[in-house]
Design an enzyme around this catalytic site. Structure first.
Site, mmCIF file in Angstrom:
data_model
loop_
_atom_site.group_PDB
_atom_site.id
_atom_site.type_symbol
_atom_site.label_atom_id
_atom_site.label_comp_id
_atom_site.label_asym_id
_atom_site.label_seq_id
_atom_site.Cartn_x
_atom_site.Cartn_y
_atom_site.Cartn_z
ATOM 1 N N LYS A 189 -9.067 1.980 2.277
ATOM 2 C CA LYS A 189 -9.870 2.164 1.065
ATOM 3 C C LYS A 189 -11.356 2.353 1.428
ATOM 4 C CE LYS A 189 -6.328 2.208 -1.579
ATOM 5 N NZ LYS A 189 -5.418 1.142 -1.837
HETATM 6 C C1 LIG Z 1 -4.069 0.767 -2.557
HETATM 7 C C2 LIG Z 1 -3.672 0.788 -3.997
HETATM 8 C C3 LIG Z 1 -3.233 -0.353 -4.679
HETATM 9 C C4 LIG Z 1 -2.889 -1.629 -3.991
HETATM 10 O O1 LIG Z 1 -3.914 -2.164 -3.244
HETATM 11 P P1 LIG Z 1 -3.557 -3.365 -2.237
HETATM 12 O O2 LIG Z 1 -4.907 -3.963 -1.969
HETATM 13 O O3 LIG Z 1 -2.942 -2.755 -1.022
HETATM 14 O O4 LIG Z 1 -2.646 -4.290 -2.942
HETATM 15 C C5 LIG Z 1 -3.021 -0.291 -6.039
HETATM 16 N N1 LIG Z 1 -3.193 0.858 -6.703
HETATM 17 C C6 LIG Z 1 -3.587 1.989 -6.091
HETATM 18 C C7 LIG Z 1 -3.775 3.219 -6.906
HETATM 19 C C8 LIG Z 1 -3.820 1.993 -4.714
HETATM 20 O O5 LIG Z 1 -4.171 3.124 -4.101
#
Ligand SMILES: *Cc1c(COP(=O)(O)O)cnc(C)c1O
Length: 387
Positions: A189
């Site tokens: 991210k």
């Molecule tokens: C990465 C992601 C999540 C989940 O995030 P985590 O921190 O891995 O639980 C949820 N929604 C979207 C759209 C994502 O890209």
């Protein structure tokens, strides 16, 4: 052309010496789980959002944060929650954790974000909540979503896993006035704590519930008890909670990643702009831009192959890999996955825009650890295939 070059992965985190030193400091401090650094990270995050009083609750994933937010909203069996089919399964699975039902709707083909008109059309007497997803880092039309929610008495929990820092009408996502917003600090991210997330809300009661449910339903956390002057062994369990707290080791990373976030965003913007310029003459549909004056976080750079381009998307990706460049697809829509398809009897014809996008999209590398030479290499590969 580039068989001698090392493989360029689709995504990589950028971890610096400040992050490493802070983690080492945490390890040496004797306090490795949720404690002073998690608290500081929460305070820094509130300051970043420009609202020192906003409640920020650090958790061990965005999935956990979404679960806690919906739980605190009182979502349960018999309720319906509306979200987009064009997302990662985490957005929707948390609804099922609570025994509620997921109602998937299609996207606006111009933005690939959830279409507010379809949200309104999907509302039934059982609808309780909407989960918009700021796809790729481009803000959803929250003005429309919040209007619909107000009109129908619904909750809104934003999945902002891609949207740090994203703005709409110059307001940061997280401060738009929904019930809660959840950010992700997963490895790929826009900033990372390895695994982690942040639940943000202005609703004190929702925050209180989420803090309790984050740690087993305890009314006092371990750091609170450890540092208190009154007898520290006593606590009460007020609900069957979860184990969703963020460790201080993760928060140590977050404190410094957050400081670097504006710089990260600038670099992502720069790479996205280089791609936009380089691909303008190709038979490709370029990603939608933020409205003038607003910020796109550029978590993802999503290309769509236009109809003129006869090559299949899968072949395009295979050829990128053959040139040593990793790509991905965001997303295989939920309506195509066996669980969601079978649970709700879904067919692709119900989601023509998401289905069409899925067949023609690929995400190319865009991350701050890329060098200018890496960017040029991606450009050359895309031009070689699509040109
Ligand atoms: C990465 C992601 C999540 C989940 O995030 P985590 O921190 O891995 O639980 C949820 N929604 C979207 C759209 C994502 O890209």
């Amino acid at each position: 052309m580039s068989s001698a070059l090392p493989f360029l992965p689709f995504a990589l985190p950028e971890i610096g010496e400040d992050e490493i030193n802070e983690v080492v400091d945490t390890l040496r401090s004797g306090w490795v789980t949720t404690g002073p650094k998690a608290k500081r990270f929460e305070q820094d995050f509130a300051a970043f959002l420009g609202e020192p009083q906003i409640e920020c609750i650090a958790v061990n994933s965005a999935t956990a944060g979404l679960h806690l937010a919906l739980e605190a909203c009182g979502i349960g069996p018999g309720d319906e929650v509306i979200t987009t089919t064009h997302t990662f399964t985490a957005t929707a699975e948390v609804v099922r954790y609570l025994g509620a039902d997921v109602v998937l709707v299609d996207i606006d083909p111009a933005t690939l974000n959830i279409d507010p008109k379809l949200v309104e059309a999907a509302i039934t007497p059982r609808t309780r909540c909407i989960i918009p997803v700021h796809y790729a880092g481009l803000a959803v039309d929250m003005i429309a979503i919040l209007d619909i929610a107000r009109k129908h008495g619904l909750r809104v929990v934003e999945d902002a896993a891609h949207a740090l820092p994203t703005t709409l009408e110059r307001e940061l996502i997280g401060t738009m006035g929904s019930d809660a917003t959840v950010f992700s600090f997963y490895a790929n991210k826009t900033m990372t704590t390895g695994e982690g997330g942040m639940l943000v809300t202005r609703n004190a009661e929702l925050a209180k519930r989420a803090r309790v449910m984050r740690l087993h339903g305890m009314n006092r956390d371990a750091f609170d008890r450890f540092t208190a002057k009154t007898p520290s062994w006593y606590y009460e369990i007020v609900a069957p909670g979860f184990k969703y707290n963020m460790t201080d080791i993760a928060a140590a990373l977050g404190i410094h990643q957050l400081k670097r976030l504006p710089g990260f965003q600038k670099r992502r913007e720069q790479i996205a702009q280089a791609y936009n310029d380089a691909f303008a003459d190709l038979p490709l549909i370029l990603p939608p831009q933020a409205i003038e004056g607003d910020v796109h976080s550029w978590h993802l750079y999503v290309l769509r192959l236009s109809d003129e381009l006869e090559i299949e998307r899968d072949t395009f990706i295979e050829r990128m890999y053959a040139m040593g460049i990793g790509c991905s697809v965001h997303y295989i829509p939920l309506h195509l996955h066996p669980y969601w398809r079978e649970r709700y009897g879904l067919r692709p014809e119900q989601f023509p825009h998401s289905q069409r996008a899925f067949e023609r999209v690929l995400s190319i590398p865009l991350y701050t650890a890329m060098t200018d030479a890496d960017v040029q290499r991606v450009i050359a590969a895309v031009r070689a295939i699509a040109g």
